[in-house]
Design a protein around this motif. Structure first.
Motif, PDB file in Angstrom:
ATOM      1  N   PRO A  12       0.678  -1.193   0.019  1.00  0.00           N
ATOM      2  CA  PRO A  12       0.127   0.010   0.135  1.00  0.00           C
ATOM      3  C   PRO A  12       0.735   1.308   0.149  1.00  0.00           C
ATOM      4  O   PRO A  12       1.494   1.461   0.845  1.00  0.00           O
ATOM      5  CB  PRO A  12      -0.829  -0.138   1.247  1.00  0.00           C
ATOM      6  CG  PRO A  12      -0.923  -1.428   1.686  1.00  0.00           C
ATOM      7  CD  PRO A  12       0.458  -2.080   1.208  1.00  0.00           C
ATOM      8  N   ALA A  13       0.751   2.038  -1.083  1.00  0.00           N
ATOM      9  CA  ALA A  13       1.354   3.283  -1.380  1.00  0.00           C
ATOM     10  C   ALA A  13       0.545   4.281  -2.077  1.00  0.00           C
ATOM     11  O   ALA A  13      -0.329   3.910  -2.466  1.00  0.00           O
ATOM     12  CB  ALA A  13       3.001   2.767  -1.697  1.00  0.00           C
ATOM     13  N   GLY A  14       1.288   5.363  -2.329  1.00  0.00           N
ATOM     14  CA  GLY A  14       1.119   6.455  -3.203  1.00  0.00           C
ATOM     15  C   GLY A  14       0.904   6.112  -4.668  1.00  0.00           C
ATOM     16  O   GLY A  14       1.357   5.124  -5.137  1.00  0.00           O
ATOM     17  N   SER A  15       0.410   6.934  -5.590  1.00  0.00           N
ATOM     18  CA  SER A  15       0.502   6.757  -6.972  1.00  0.00           C
ATOM     19  C   SER A  15       1.470   6.783  -7.513  1.00  0.00           C
ATOM     20  O   SER A  15       1.933   6.120  -8.319  1.00  0.00           O
ATOM     21  CB  SER A  15      -0.723   7.650  -7.592  1.00  0.00           C
ATOM     22  OG  SER A  15      -0.361   9.018  -7.194  1.00  0.00           O
ATOM     23  N   GLY A  16       2.507   7.758  -6.980  1.00  0.00           N
ATOM     24  CA  GLY A  16       3.831   7.758  -7.879  1.00  0.00           C
ATOM     25  C   GLY A  16       4.827   6.541  -7.403  1.00  0.00           C
ATOM     26  O   GLY A  16       5.192   6.114  -8.332  1.00  0.00           O
ATOM     27  N   HIS A  17       4.696   5.909  -6.322  1.00  0.00           N
ATOM     28  CA  HIS A  17       5.503   4.763  -5.835  1.00  0.00           C
ATOM     29  C   HIS A  17       4.873   3.550  -6.744  1.00  0.00           C
ATOM     30  O   HIS A  17       5.464   2.943  -7.174  1.00  0.00           O
ATOM     31  CB  HIS A  17       5.451   4.416  -4.486  1.00  0.00           C
ATOM     32  CG  HIS A  17       6.116   3.162  -4.091  1.00  0.00           C
ATOM     33  ND1 HIS A  17       5.574   2.096  -4.018  1.00  0.00           N
ATOM     34  CD2 HIS A  17       7.524   2.990  -3.809  1.00  0.00           C
ATOM     35  CE1 HIS A  17       6.373   1.015  -3.818  1.00  0.00           C
ATOM     36  NE2 HIS A  17       7.410   1.734  -3.542  1.00  0.00           N
ATOM     37  N   ARG A  18       3.568   3.369  -6.943  1.00  0.00           N
ATOM     38  CA  ARG A  18       2.909   2.410  -7.541  1.00  0.00           C
ATOM     39  C   ARG A  18       3.219   2.558  -8.978  1.00  0.00           C
ATOM     40  O   ARG A  18       3.723   1.521  -9.788  1.00  0.00           O
ATOM     41  CB  ARG A  18       1.524   2.406  -7.623  1.00  0.00           C
ATOM     42  CG  ARG A  18       0.983   1.898  -6.164  1.00  0.00           C
ATOM     43  CD  ARG A  18      -0.453   2.217  -6.072  1.00  0.00           C
ATOM     44  NE  ARG A  18      -1.162   1.562  -4.718  1.00  0.00           N
ATOM     45  CZ  ARG A  18      -2.208   1.592  -4.211  1.00  0.00           C
ATOM     46  NH1 ARG A  18      -3.081   2.661  -4.736  1.00  0.00           N
ATOM     47  NH2 ARG A  18      -2.561   1.142  -2.982  1.00  0.00           N
ATOM     48  N   PHE A  19       3.505   3.737  -9.691  1.00  0.00           N
ATOM     49  CA  PHE A  19       3.645   3.941 -10.946  1.00  0.00           C
ATOM     50  C   PHE A  19       5.237   3.522 -11.426  1.00  0.00           C
ATOM     51  O   PHE A  19       5.344   2.819 -12.399  1.00  0.00           O
ATOM     52  CB  PHE A  19       3.316   5.315 -11.474  1.00  0.00           C
ATOM     53  CG  PHE A  19       3.727   5.568 -12.891  1.00  0.00           C
ATOM     54  CD1 PHE A  19       3.268   5.153 -14.111  1.00  0.00           C
ATOM     55  CD2 PHE A  19       5.105   6.390 -13.203  1.00  0.00           C
ATOM     56  CE1 PHE A  19       3.523   5.432 -15.209  1.00  0.00           C
ATOM     57  CE2 PHE A  19       5.565   6.534 -14.426  1.00  0.00           C
ATOM     58  CZ  PHE A  19       4.860   5.950 -15.631  1.00  0.00           C
TER      59      PHE A  19
END
Length: 349
Positions: free
Chosen positions: A135-142
């Motif tokens: 679970p993380a922010g959109s930047g890390h996931r991208f």
């Protein structure tokens, strides 16, 4: 959505009694920090992470095993930091995650003597998929989704497999954007959007690989030898199928004569764009992201098309006059297709 629009939307929902007052206050408290605070926090986080990494390298040297251990520690620390709140802690978790993945990929290459890229690419793929599930922010996931796809690309050294992979990633991106209404409400929506964005970026970049320029043809000959002749048409054929499938999906509500005319126009466009098949992939992606109402990726795909056209301009496989004629003819055909598809919609309204 900026803050003024968010506040107006929350006020409208509270006036219509769709949203309770306490829920509105909770949503306001959970709004993201301003962009300049995020940028400053990211700079501070990366500076702190690089200083820690430099101290580690200076104390233990450049041996693979200690640095692999450091990469694992950074990833475990990042998992905890990415769950934090505020502007600085998630940015520090992002920095730790990227540095940890880079350490594992870089120093895993020193554990083998032959096939230099295969093991690091596999490590990058597996580690990035694992961190994508955190679970993380959109930047890390991208970034994790993009690292996983780049690792997948580097696993193969065959133009046949690279072409198949480029077409499959483009088809995956188009399919995810077209079905955004079906997954936008899911708990995994952030992860799916990251995968869709990464696949879009890799698909646009892969257009240069599939372009039959002189450098591309030399690379195909080096990889495949005698089979280079028919392999050069593999990517354009796949790009044509992706564009046709996209049009079939988007025109499903129109009458058959209109759909058949649109598909016939797409086939003519594919024939005109055979020297530049990346334009077909870009057209399919542009239609998909526009259908998904994603403004960011609509702009990014347009920027990718601009870079692709600049690469096409300097390629030597056809003359500049032929390029100009093909691009002008393709542009006129697209305008005609737009008029052909828009007129039935206007009559229906």
């Amino acid at each position: 959505m900026n803050r003024s629009w968010q506040q107006a939307l929350l006020d409208e929902l509270q006036q219509r009694r769709i949203l309770e007052q306490d829920e509105g206050m909770r949503l306001q408290a959970g709004q993201a920090a301003p962009w300049y605070m995020t940028a400053l926090s990211g700079f501070a986080a990366w500076f702190a992470a690089l200083m820690l990494l430099a101290a580690w390298v200076m104390s233990l040297g450049s041996g693979p095993l200690p640095n692999l251990f450091a990469g694992v520690l950074l990833l475990l620390t990042a998992i905890g930091l990415l769950r934090g709140s505020g502007a600085f802690v998630p940015q520090l978790g992002l920095a730790f995650s990227m540095l940890g993945q880079a350490l594992l990929v870089f120093f895993s290459a020193e554990l083998q003597q032959t096939d230099f890229l295969r093991l690091p690419a596999l490590v990058a793929l597996l580690v990035a998929i694992g961190m994508l599930l955190v679970p993380a922010g959109s930047g890390h996931r991208f970034v994790c989704a993009l690292a996983a796809m780049l690792g997948l690309v580097l696993l193969f050294d065959s133009y046949f497999l690279l072409s198949i992979q480029a077409v499959v990633l483009a088809a995956l991106a188009v399919w995810l954007w077209l079905r955004r209404a079906h997954w936008a409400h899911l708990p995994q929506a952030g992860m799916i959007r990251a995968v869709a964005g990464a696949a879009t970026l890799v698909a646009v970049a892969s257009g240069i690989i599939g372009q039959p320029s002189m450098g591309g043809l030399r690379w195909i000959l080096a990889l495949e030898g005698d089979n280079a002749g028919w392999l050069a048409w593999l990517y354009p054929l796949g790009a044509t199928l992706v564009l046709l499938a996209t049009l079939v999906w988007l025109t499903s509500a129109l009458q058959w004569p209109v759909r058949l005319g649109a598909l016939a126009g797409a086939l003519v466009l594919a024939a005109l764009s055979s020297p530049a098949p990346g334009l077909l992939i870009a057209a399919a992606l542009w239609l998909a992201v526009f259908h998904a109402c994603d403004r960011l990726w609509s702009v990014l795909v347009g920027v990718g098309v601009a870079f692709y056209l600049s690469d096409l301009y300097y390629s030597l496989h056809i003359t500049l006059l032929v390029k100009s004629i093909l691009l002008v003819a393709s542009g006129l055909l697209l305008l005609a297709l737009r008029q052909w598809l828009v007129m039935p919609l206007r009559r229906a309204e």
